[in-house]
Design a protein around this motif. Sequence first.
Motif, PDB file in Angstrom:
ATOM      1  N   THR A 236     -12.387  -8.598   1.740  1.00  0.00           N
ATOM      2  CA  THR A 236     -13.566  -7.997   2.353  1.00  0.00           C
ATOM      3  C   THR A 236     -14.287  -7.158   1.320  1.00  0.00           C
ATOM      4  N   ASP A 237     -15.419  -6.593   1.717  1.00  0.00           N
ATOM      5  CA  ASP A 237     -16.160  -5.714   0.808  1.00  0.00           C
ATOM      6  C   ASP A 237     -15.319  -4.504   0.420  1.00  0.00           C
ATOM      7  N   GLY A 238     -14.422  -4.115   1.328  1.00  0.00           N
ATOM      8  CA  GLY A 238     -13.601  -2.933   1.064  1.00  0.00           C
ATOM      9  C   GLY A 238     -12.309  -3.222   0.332  1.00  0.00           C
ATOM     10  N   GLY A 239     -12.010  -4.490   0.071  1.00  0.00           N
ATOM     11  CA  GLY A 239     -10.779  -4.825  -0.620  1.00  0.00           C
ATOM     12  C   GLY A 239     -10.074  -6.004   0.022  1.00  0.00           C
ATOM     13  N   VAL A 240      -8.744  -6.020  -0.067  1.00  0.00           N
ATOM     14  CA  VAL A 240      -7.931  -7.123   0.445  1.00  0.00           C
ATOM     15  C   VAL A 240      -7.122  -6.645   1.642  1.00  0.00           C
ATOM     16  N   LEU A 241      -7.043  -7.493   2.667  1.00  0.00           N
ATOM     17  CA  LEU A 241      -6.230  -7.221   3.852  1.00  0.00           C
ATOM     18  C   LEU A 241      -5.155  -8.293   3.968  1.00  0.00           C
ATOM     19  N   VAL A 242      -3.942  -7.875   4.365  1.00  0.00           N
ATOM     20  CA  VAL A 242      -2.859  -8.825   4.607  1.00  0.00           C
ATOM     21  C   VAL A 242      -2.661  -8.947   6.117  1.00  0.00           C
ATOM     22  N   HIS A 243      -2.542 -10.175   6.584  1.00  0.00           N
ATOM     23  CA  HIS A 243      -2.379 -10.437   8.011  1.00  0.00           C
ATOM     24  C   HIS A 243      -0.894 -10.621   8.312  1.00  0.00           C
ATOM     25  N   VAL A 244      -0.363  -9.778   9.204  1.00  0.00           N
ATOM     26  CA  VAL A 244       1.041  -9.855   9.615  1.00  0.00           C
ATOM     27  C   VAL A 244       1.059 -10.288  11.072  1.00  0.00           C
ATOM     28  N   ARG A 245       1.712 -11.397  11.363  1.00  0.00           N
ATOM     29  CA  ARG A 245       1.653 -11.960  12.707  1.00  0.00           C
ATOM     30  C   ARG A 245       2.496 -11.169  13.700  1.00  0.00           C
ATOM     31  N   ASP A 246       2.267 -11.436  14.962  1.00  0.00           N
ATOM     32  CA  ASP A 246       3.022 -10.849  16.071  1.00  0.00           C
ATOM     33  C   ASP A 246       4.508 -11.153  15.888  1.00  0.00           C
ATOM     34  N   ASN A 247       5.357 -10.126  15.961  1.00  0.00           N
ATOM     35  CA  ASN A 247       6.785 -10.358  15.798  1.00  0.00           C
ATOM     36  C   ASN A 247       7.567 -10.234  17.112  1.00  0.00           C
ATOM     37  N   GLY A 248       6.881 -10.337  18.229  1.00  0.00           N
ATOM     38  CA  GLY A 248       7.576 -10.315  19.511  1.00  0.00           C
ATOM     39  C   GLY A 248       7.332  -9.071  20.313  1.00  0.00           C
ATOM     40  N   ALA A 249       6.957  -7.993  19.663  1.00  0.00           N
ATOM     41  CA  ALA A 249       6.666  -6.739  20.369  1.00  0.00           C
ATOM     42  C   ALA A 249       5.374  -6.137  19.845  1.00  0.00           C
TER      43      ALA A 249
ATOM     44  N   HIS B  99       0.879  -1.168   0.000  1.00  0.00           N
ATOM     45  CA  HIS B  99       0.000   0.000   0.000  1.00  0.00           C
ATOM     46  C   HIS B  99       0.914   1.214   0.000  1.00  0.00           C
ATOM     47  N   ARG B 100       0.415   2.355  -0.385  1.00  0.00           N
ATOM     48  CA  ARG B 100       1.262   3.551  -0.367  1.00  0.00           C
ATOM     49  C   ARG B 100       1.787   3.859   1.029  1.00  0.00           C
ATOM     50  N   SER B 101       1.119   3.313   2.058  1.00  0.00           N
ATOM     51  CA  SER B 101       1.516   3.601   3.434  1.00  0.00           C
ATOM     52  C   SER B 101       2.210   2.451   4.139  1.00  0.00           C
ATOM     53  N   TYR B 102       2.310   1.269   3.500  1.00  0.00           N
ATOM     54  CA  TYR B 102       2.794   0.097   4.237  1.00  0.00           C
ATOM     55  C   TYR B 102       3.764  -0.760   3.421  1.00  0.00           C
ATOM     56  N   LEU B 103       4.775  -1.246   4.148  1.00  0.00           N
ATOM     57  CA  LEU B 103       5.753  -2.195   3.627  1.00  0.00           C
ATOM     58  C   LEU B 103       5.784  -3.347   4.626  1.00  0.00           C
ATOM     59  N   VAL B 104       5.702  -4.597   4.158  1.00  0.00           N
ATOM     60  CA  VAL B 104       5.633  -5.715   5.100  1.00  0.00           C
ATOM     61  C   VAL B 104       6.745  -6.722   4.833  1.00  0.00           C
ATOM     62  N   SER B 105       7.121  -7.442   5.887  1.00  0.00           N
ATOM     63  CA  SER B 105       8.071  -8.546   5.779  1.00  0.00           C
ATOM     64  C   SER B 105       7.293  -9.797   5.389  1.00  0.00           C
ATOM     65  N   LEU B 106       7.616 -10.381   4.251  1.00  0.00           N
ATOM     66  CA  LEU B 106       6.828 -11.504   3.745  1.00  0.00           C
ATOM     67  C   LEU B 106       6.890 -12.722   4.653  1.00  0.00           C
ATOM     68  N   HIS B 107       7.998 -12.884   5.397  1.00  0.00           N
ATOM     69  CA  HIS B 107       8.091 -14.097   6.231  1.00  0.00           C
ATOM     70  C   HIS B 107       7.178 -14.025   7.445  1.00  0.00           C
ATOM     71  N   LEU B 108       6.589 -12.838   7.726  1.00  0.00           N
ATOM     72  CA  LEU B 108       5.636 -12.713   8.818  1.00  0.00           C
ATOM     73  C   LEU B 108       4.182 -12.681   8.328  1.00  0.00           C
ATOM     74  N   VAL B 109       3.985 -12.745   7.027  1.00  0.00           N
ATOM     75  CA  VAL B 109       2.630 -12.752   6.480  1.00  0.00           C
ATOM     76  C   VAL B 109       2.036 -14.149   6.636  1.00  0.00           C
ATOM     77  N   THR B 110       0.859 -14.231   7.236  1.00  0.00           N
ATOM     78  CA  THR B 110       0.216 -15.525   7.448  1.00  0.00           C
ATOM     79  C   THR B 110      -1.031 -15.714   6.595  1.00  0.00           C
TER      80      THR B 110
END
Length: 257
Positions: free
Chosen positions: A210-223, A194-205
Amino acid sequence: MTRLLDVLAVDDEVPALDELTYLLGQHPCVGHVYAVGDASAALRELSEHPLDAIFLDINMPGLSGLELAAVLGNFSHPPAVVFVTAHEDKALAAFEVGATDYLLKPLRIQRLDEAVRRVQTARGPESAPPPDADEVVPVELGGVTRLVRRDSIGWVEAEGDYARLHSSSGSHLVRIPLSALETRWRNLGFQRVHRSYLVSLHLVTGLRTTDGGVLVHVRDNGASPAVELPVSRRQTRELRDRLVRGPMRSYRPGGDE
């Protein structure tokens, strides 16, 4: 020092050939780009120059791209073959003749970058960029400079000209634009979603529609707790492409991870 790749672009349509030649020539890992309009000319170039890869169309006069790739398979040291085509239905045939990658027109820069990296891997360690697993990002916290390891960062959020790192050591604001981190870390397992987000692929689960589009789930990374971040439409296809090439655990919203 990493050796630059010498490559050949082949397409019988001049505008497409010009675009492919230009984009390859702009890539930081490519040295020289040769360009020809058919398979016969490609074979002449291959006899004159040692090449690392050939980027070619499928439908061409004379030998098709698939037929040319089959011929190259008989070489003692064949170049890596990357198809650049408008035909979605030829991928299986392409990989049967040993293609390294298969790109669809109109060509996307991100996919071309991925193809070049695959060529580097296929050509061996002399052309592959060295790993940089221990990269650290200096952050200021209460007047003290701390070093945050890149591999501890789960996701990054844009805040104007700054970026907020969400890492296992907490949340840190750094004076680095998100676009700069995207460029620097894309080959190291991070994806702009997204224009506002960069994610680590190894934490994507997982991904959730949804009706509003697609959401990516990023798991807890310890903090930082697990989050769901929006994925822009223009990034959805590439995110799915990269995730299917690596492990991704499914999850149930609201359930145990």
